[in-house]
Design an enzyme around this catalytic site. Structure first.
Site, PDB file in Angstrom:
ATOM      1  N   TYR A  56      -1.625   2.930 -33.946  1.00  0.00           N
ATOM      2  CA  TYR A  56      -2.161   4.045 -33.153  1.00  0.00           C
ATOM      3  C   TYR A  56      -3.035   4.901 -34.072  1.00  0.00           C
ATOM      4  CZ  TYR A  56       1.364   3.108 -29.475  1.00  0.00           C
ATOM      5  OH  TYR A  56       2.141   2.558 -28.480  1.00  0.00           O
ATOM      6  N   LEU A 206       3.775   7.847 -16.105  1.00  0.00           N
ATOM      7  CA  LEU A 206       2.769   8.514 -15.260  1.00  0.00           C
ATOM      8  C   LEU A 206       1.567   7.597 -15.069  1.00  0.00           C
ATOM      9  CD1 LEU A 206       2.936  12.167 -16.649  1.00  0.00           C
ATOM     10  CD2 LEU A 206       4.078  11.175 -14.653  1.00  0.00           C
ATOM     11  N   ARG A 208      -0.299   6.345 -17.152  1.00  0.00           N
ATOM     12  CA  ARG A 208      -1.361   6.794 -18.073  1.00  0.00           C
ATOM     13  C   ARG A 208      -2.152   7.974 -17.508  1.00  0.00           C
ATOM     14  NH1 ARG A 208      -1.842   2.717 -21.915  1.00  0.00           N
ATOM     15  NH2 ARG A 208      -0.613   0.874 -21.462  1.00  0.00           N
ATOM     16  N   GLY A 209      -1.505   8.770 -16.715  1.00  0.00           N
ATOM     17  CA  GLY A 209      -2.133   9.979 -16.169  1.00  0.00           C
ATOM     18  C   GLY A 209      -2.503   9.834 -14.704  1.00  0.00           C
ATOM     19  N   SER A 212      -0.053  11.489 -12.441  1.00  0.00           N
ATOM     20  CA  SER A 212       0.383  12.807 -12.933  1.00  0.00           C
ATOM     21  C   SER A 212       0.128  13.924 -11.927  1.00  0.00           C
ATOM     22  CB  SER A 212      -0.356  13.148 -14.231  1.00  0.00           C
ATOM     23  OG  SER A 212      -1.739  13.341 -13.969  1.00  0.00           O
TER      24      SER A 212
HETATM   25  N1  LIG Z   1       4.846  -0.634 -26.074  1.00  0.00           N
HETATM   26  C1  LIG Z   1       3.662  -0.521 -25.549  1.00  0.00           C
HETATM   27  O1  LIG Z   1       2.966  -1.514 -25.322  1.00  0.00           O
HETATM   28  C2  LIG Z   1       3.135   0.837 -25.200  1.00  0.00           C
HETATM   29  C3  LIG Z   1       1.937   0.946 -24.488  1.00  0.00           C
HETATM   30  C4  LIG Z   1       1.493   2.217 -24.153  1.00  0.00           C
HETATM   31  C5  LIG Z   1       2.222   3.336 -24.525  1.00  0.00           C
HETATM   32  N2  LIG Z   1       3.365   3.201 -25.245  1.00  0.00           N
HETATM   33  C6  LIG Z   1       4.134   4.378 -25.697  1.00  0.00           C
HETATM   34  O2  LIG Z   1       4.518   5.141 -24.580  1.00  0.00           O
HETATM   35  C7  LIG Z   1       4.036   6.481 -24.717  1.00  0.00           C
HETATM   36  C8  LIG Z   1       3.697   7.027 -23.344  1.00  0.00           C
HETATM   37  O3  LIG Z   1       2.679   6.222 -22.744  1.00  0.00           O
HETATM   38  P1  LIG Z   1       1.470   6.860 -21.995  1.00  0.00           P
HETATM   39  O4  LIG Z   1       0.911   7.947 -22.873  1.00  0.00           O
HETATM   40  O5  LIG Z   1       0.587   5.818 -21.498  1.00  0.00           O
HETATM   41  O6  LIG Z   1       2.250   7.494 -20.778  1.00  0.00           O
HETATM   42  P2  LIG Z   1       2.007   8.417 -19.581  1.00  0.00           P
HETATM   43  O7  LIG Z   1       2.961   9.549 -19.755  1.00  0.00           O
HETATM   44  O8  LIG Z   1       2.077   7.580 -18.363  1.00  0.00           O
HETATM   45  O9  LIG Z   1       0.515   8.965 -19.640  1.00  0.00           O
HETATM   46  C9  LIG Z   1       0.112   9.987 -20.487  1.00  0.00           C
HETATM   47  C10 LIG Z   1      -1.134  10.603 -19.872  1.00  0.00           C
HETATM   48  O10 LIG Z   1      -0.744  11.360 -18.732  1.00  0.00           O
HETATM   49  C11 LIG Z   1      -1.392  12.601 -18.710  1.00  0.00           C
HETATM   50  N3  LIG Z   1      -0.511  13.656 -18.211  1.00  0.00           N
HETATM   51  C12 LIG Z   1      -0.781  14.500 -17.208  1.00  0.00           C
HETATM   52  N4  LIG Z   1       0.241  15.320 -16.983  1.00  0.00           N
HETATM   53  C13 LIG Z   1       1.178  15.030 -17.874  1.00  0.00           C
HETATM   54  C14 LIG Z   1       2.465  15.551 -18.150  1.00  0.00           C
HETATM   55  N5  LIG Z   1       2.989  16.550 -17.474  1.00  0.00           N
HETATM   56  N6  LIG Z   1       3.162  15.003 -19.162  1.00  0.00           N
HETATM   57  C15 LIG Z   1       2.662  13.972 -19.859  1.00  0.00           C
HETATM   58  N7  LIG Z   1       1.438  13.438 -19.650  1.00  0.00           N
HETATM   59  C16 LIG Z   1       0.707  13.967 -18.650  1.00  0.00           C
HETATM   60  C17 LIG Z   1      -1.807  12.879 -20.127  1.00  0.00           C
HETATM   61  O11 LIG Z   1      -3.079  13.429 -19.980  1.00  0.00           O
HETATM   62  P3  LIG Z   1      -3.677  14.637 -20.806  1.00  0.00           P
HETATM   63  O12 LIG Z   1      -3.320  14.419 -22.230  1.00  0.00           O
HETATM   64  O13 LIG Z   1      -5.112  14.533 -20.523  1.00  0.00           O
HETATM   65  O14 LIG Z   1      -3.021  15.844 -20.247  1.00  0.00           O
HETATM   66  C18 LIG Z   1      -1.855  11.525 -20.814  1.00  0.00           C
HETATM   67  O15 LIG Z   1      -3.189  11.087 -20.855  1.00  0.00           O
HETATM   68  C19 LIG Z   1       2.841   6.355 -25.649  1.00  0.00           C
HETATM   69  O16 LIG Z   1       2.540   7.576 -26.277  1.00  0.00           O
HETATM   70  C20 LIG Z   1       3.331   5.308 -26.601  1.00  0.00           C
HETATM   71  O17 LIG Z   1       4.181   5.896 -27.565  1.00  0.00           O
HETATM   72  C21 LIG Z   1       3.832   1.964 -25.557  1.00  0.00           C
END
Ligand SMILES: NC(=O)c1ccc[n+]([C@@H]2O[C@H](COP(=O)([O-])OP(=O)(O)OC[C@H]3O[C@@H](n4cnc5c(N)ncnc54)[C@H](OP(=O)(O)O)[C@@H]3O)[C@@H](O)[C@H]2O)c1
Length: 331
Positions: A56, A206, A208-209, A212
């Site tokens: 990352y 979420l 990926r947003g 959300s």
């Molecule tokens: N193992 C794997 O293959 C894999 C793949 C992907 C992710 N991951 C892990 O899982 C974690 C979470 O994944 P993700 O970031 O895709 O998940 P997510 O929580 O589905 O999406 C995060 C996105 O949602 C938006 N968002 C809007 N409101 C939110 C709120 N209240 N809380 C949190 N986010 C909000 C954020 O946008 P803004 O920042 O623009 O507000 C951010 O861009 C990653 O950080 C990583 O550590 C693992």
């Protein structure tokens, strides 16, 4: 903060973990000071599980976590690290490496970047089909015996690989996408984890947003943003997916919670063995996400959510064709 156990052999962690990926990569520019403040606010709120990956931001994410933890008690934090994806200087993913020597080398660099002597959960980001999973997991097990790693996890592994890996060394948790829009694990992978006593750390809760409640059609994306090439965020698929979000909003409004809180609470309701990772990178988003913990979804609420966003309703795959082909969990 309530807690949950990661499988029968894994650590006890906060019921919601913080995923740090978007603070360094894939979701457009992030503010470094705000990222660190968000990690520290999460720790102050009782979040103990921090998920990162050496790829990352090519090491940036681990160094960010090190900075955030500088004046904190390392032993209060469960650090989950992914390795194995190879990246070029421009950021392109150029391969996978699950060979035993790569396990040792990746871990050595990770420990130095994190400024710690052990990683709590270590996992390969994707299953490397060129290397038997027994060899990759066997090499991590050597690192457990040497004291550098506490637990072994998996990421996006399918049922067959989960069984093979677990036969080599107990697996604490499988990290995999799971949300109202991504329910593929329910048929075989989740039952396999439950049979073997393996927890699930759910990412993309979420979507990926998208799920959300803050996403809109006119949101502009930078070229490196993952969502610019995600099938779910484009054209007609986006219209259909946002219609599902509006259906969920009606239910969330009725309970006086936000769409994001309803979506995260739904993942929390899947079982004590499921721990959602939220990708908040600002303190306001974190506060919203953690608010999901107090949301009580009744059987009637869950039935209404199921009608609003039925399994399989999402338009578009969760990754582009290249990304889907790399997923052992989708084979
Ligand atoms: N193992 C794997 O293959 C894999 C793949 C992907 C992710 N991951 C892990 O899982 C974690 C979470 O994944 P993700 O970031 O895709 O998940 P997510 O929580 O589905 O999406 C995060 C996105 O949602 C938006 N968002 C809007 N409101 C939110 C709120 N209240 N809380 C949190 N986010 C909000 C954020 O946008 P803004 O920042 O623009 O507000 C951010 O861009 C990653 O950080 C990583 O550590 C693992």
């Amino acid at each position: 903060m309530i807690s949950r156990s990661l499988g029968t052999t894994g650590p006890r962690v906060s019921a919601i973990g913080l995923g740090l990926m978007g603070m360094s990569d894939l979701y457009g520019p992030a503010d470094e000071a705000e990222s660190i403040a968000t990690i520290q606010a999460a720790l102050d709120a009782g979040v103990t599980l921090m998920d990162t990956g050496d790829y990352y931001g090519m090491g940036h994410n681990e160094m960010l976590l090190r900075d955030a933890l500088r004046d904190r008690d390392r032993d209060q934090v469960v650090i989950s690290v992914k390795f194995g994806l190879l990246r070029a200087p421009g950021g392109a993913v150029v391969g996978l490496d699950g060979r035993p020597a790569a396990v040792q080398s990746s871990l050595a660099y990770t420990l130095r970047r994190l400024g710690t002597d052990h990683v709590d959960i270590y996992r390969m980001g994707r299953v490397d089909s060129a290397v038997p999973i027994e060899e990759t997991v066997g090499a991590i097990a050597d690192m457990v015996r040497a004291g550098y790693v506490r637990h072994i996890g998996l990421s996006e592994a399918g049922a067959g690989s989960i069984r093979r890996a677990h036969a080599v060394h107990p697996i604490s948790d499988l990290q995999i996408e799971y949300s109202l829009l991504s329910r593929g694990i329910e048929a075989e992978i989740l039952p396999t984890c439950r049979e073997l006593g393996i927890g699930v750390t759910a990412y993309g809760v979420l979507s990926r947003g998208l799920l959300s409640g803050h996403w809109s059609k006119d949101r502009s994306l930078t070229p490196g943003d993952f969502r610019a090439r995600s099938p779910r965020f484009g054209g007609e698929n986006l219209d259909r997916n946002l219609a599902l979000v509006e259906a969920l909003r009606t239910i969330a409004d009725g309970k006086d919670v936000t769409v994001a809180q309803a979506a995260i609470a739904w993942v929390l309701s899947r079982g004590e063995d499921v721990v959602p990772l939220v990708g908040a990178r600002r303190r306001d988003r974190l506060t919203e996400a953690l608010g999901a913990i107090g949301v009580d979804l009744t059987p009637d609420d869950l039935a209404a959510i199921e009608r609003a966003v039925p399994a399989g309703a999402a338009a578009g795959d969760r990754y582009d064709a290249g990304g889907m082909a790399a997923l052992d969990s989708e084979r």
